[in-house]
Scaffold this motif. Structure first.
Motif, PDB file in Angstrom:
ATOM      1  N   ARG A  45      10.747  22.480   2.955  1.00  0.00           N
ATOM      2  CA  ARG A  45      12.196  22.345   3.170  1.00  0.00           C
ATOM      3  C   ARG A  45      12.945  22.366   1.837  1.00  0.00           C
ATOM      4  O   ARG A  45      12.496  21.758   0.856  1.00  0.00           O
ATOM      5  N   ARG A  47      15.366  21.210  -0.756  1.00  0.00           N
ATOM      6  CA  ARG A  47      15.962  19.908  -1.055  1.00  0.00           C
ATOM      7  C   ARG A  47      17.173  20.049  -1.968  1.00  0.00           C
ATOM      8  O   ARG A  47      17.703  19.055  -2.464  1.00  0.00           O
ATOM      9  N   GLY A 299      26.219   7.732   2.808  1.00  0.00           N
ATOM     10  CA  GLY A 299      26.298   9.060   2.204  1.00  0.00           C
ATOM     11  C   GLY A 299      25.366   9.171   1.012  1.00  0.00           C
ATOM     12  O   GLY A 299      24.947   8.165   0.425  1.00  0.00           O
TER      13      GLY A 299
END
Ligand SMILES: NC(=O)c1ccc[n+]([C@@H]2O[C@H](COP(=O)([O-])OP(=O)(O)OC[C@H]3O[C@@H](n4cnc5c(N)ncnc54)[C@H](OP(=O)(O)O)[C@@H]3O)[C@@H](O)[C@H]2O)c1
Length: 431
Positions: A45, A47, A299
């Motif tokens: 994946r 990043r 966040g």
């Protein structure tokens, strides 16, 4: 001393934010720390940062076991499973742990802190509460010389976003939640957030540090925001209040009371103006007085910045005890009995028939409760109308007795909804 070698387990929102901080030449992180290893489920994946230079582990527990890793940063999540095993593994061998995992710390924090004390590996979790807002440090350090008597916060950005948006847009809870899920502000399964559990995890941590007591998640009384309706928000507004999910811990005569629940806050209450996804904490501590901390509660950037601050504390050898003092000094404070007094808000859905108001007033009078204000919505379409009232100061038990008597009336068509009214001021008891 050489640089501390860091391994990050979990490269999602927060882990990705931390990777970016390590890759940022302006960050102080690389002065005293070196990122050497990472772990997640999917190696392929993207990043957003090149991770080819770091050792990769499919298994976070294997990463945590590496003897040449000084600090394990756990950013996986969940109170059990691989996150817990990785943290235990690291602490058992005396490595330091930094975690953003409030569920893990609230539920297993005591056992983990015991392991930490036994091995000498530090356990830090600033990022677990309040995202980028330094709530843990404020309690551990800034008010360490004070006597904290209460903490009250808006600790769940999802709930706060939903309530703020309902008020601003006039849309229902379900509609705003669905939008929040589509935009990625709320989880597909929102139970942890809207059910109040996430805020309760955070309150458990803050109360333990503030009051010097053992973390005690089991005794937080938890109520979510699912029953807050647009009618409540509008009626509360007419009466001068805003509805918020308040997480509050208070020390009363040596006993700790913790609850998470929707409450009415007067417009001048320090938490009433905290909108959207912001988080805030108000601390009452003598002799400092009332302190308020506000900022972004979630966040990648805010949360990773709190992880980074724990890492720098470790590198500069100023990391303290997990809960602010040695475990032997934490007391198991007796829990306050819910002999709570205050003002309360009641919303009743009633059949639009003569005599209803008198019947409701009668049930309140029978319990010795005086009405402070009373509002009835003009009848919309249909035979059921909302009636809203606030009480003068009375015992919660009296309100509960009156409510159960009202439920027996055939004109009351659904269970009355009760919320406390909180006032601003040095003392945090309900109004
Ligand atoms: N998001 C926030 O704003 C925020 C704020 C404060 C605190 N926190 C806390 O921070 C922690 C991380 O949250 P997050 O939002 O960053 O989560 P996230 O985006 O879901 O990321 C979780 C990461 O853990 C990895 N992972 C999951 N299960 C794993 C397993 N069995 N073995 C190895 N790796 C595994 C995932 O791997 P893949 O990427 O390969 O799937 C992913 O990289 C949680 O405890 C959360 O409560 C989050």
């Amino acid at each position: 001393m050489g640089k501390l070698r860091v391994g990050i387990a979990g490269l999602g929102t927060v882990g990705g934010g931390l990777l970016k901080l390590f890759a940022d030449p302006r960050s102080r992180l690389n002065e005293k720390l070196e990122l050497v290893a990472v772990s997640a489920r999917d190696r392929s994946r993207d990043r957003g940062v090149d991770i080819g230079g770091y050792r990769w582990f499919d298994d976070p527990v294997e990463l945590a076991a590496q003897r040449d890793i000084d600090v394990v940063v756990e950013l996986i999540g969940g109170s059990d499973g691989p996150a817990k095993r990785a943290v235990e593994t690291a602490l058992q061998r005396g490595a330091h742990v930094v975690s953003a995992n409030k569920a893990l710390v609230a539920v297993h924090g005591l056992a983990l802190a015991e392991t930490s004390e036994a091995s000498g590996g530090k356990l830090l979790f600033e990022a677990a509460v309040g995202g980028g807002v330094p709530m843990v440090k404020a309690l551990k350090e800034s008010v360490a010389g004070c006597r904290a008597s209460a903490v009250a916060g808006i600790l769940n950005g999802t709930c706060n976003y939903i309530l703020t948006e309902m008020e601003a847009s006039g849309r229902s809870f379900e509609s705003v939640l669905a939008d929040a899920q589509r935009l990625g502000y709320a989880e597909a399964d929102p139970t942890m957030d809207v059910g109040g559990f996430d805020a309760a995890h955070k309150l458990t941590i803050l109360s333990a540090i503030a009051f010097g007591t053992l973390p005690d998640f089991e005794h937080v009384r938890i109520e979510g925001v699912e029953r807050v309706s647009l009618t409540d928000i509008r009626m509360a507004g007419k009466l001068g209040f805003r509805i918020k999910l308040v997480a509050k811990g208070a020390l009363n005569d040596g006993a700790v009371e913790m609850h998470v629940r929707p409450a009415l806050l007067a417009f001048d209450h320090p938490l009433a103006s905290i909108g959207g996804s912001l988080n805030a904490l108000v601390v009452d501590a003598e002799p400092a007085g009332q302190l308020t901390f506000i900022g972004r509660g979630a966040g990648a950037g805010p949360t990773a910045s709190s992880v980074a601050s724990d890492l720098i504390d470790l590198a500069e050898e100023r990391a303290g005890h997990a809960f602010g003092r040695p475990l032997a000094q934490l007391s198991s404070a007796p829990r306050a009995t819910p002999a709570e007094r205050g003002r309360y808000y009641l919303r009743l859905m009633v059949a639009d028939r003569p005599g209803v108001v008198a019947a409701i007033s009668d049930r309140l009078a029978h319990e010795g409760i005086s009405i402070e204000s009373f509002l009835q919505m003009p009848a919309p379409e249909g035979p059921v109308v909302p009636i809203v009232l606030t009480t003068q100061t009375c015992a919660r038990t009296a309100v509960e007795a009156a409510v159960s008597a009202m439920q027996a009336l055939d004109v009351v068509v659904e269970a009355p909804y009760v919320m406390p009214v909180e006032v601003s001021g040095a003392h945090w008891g309900a109004a």
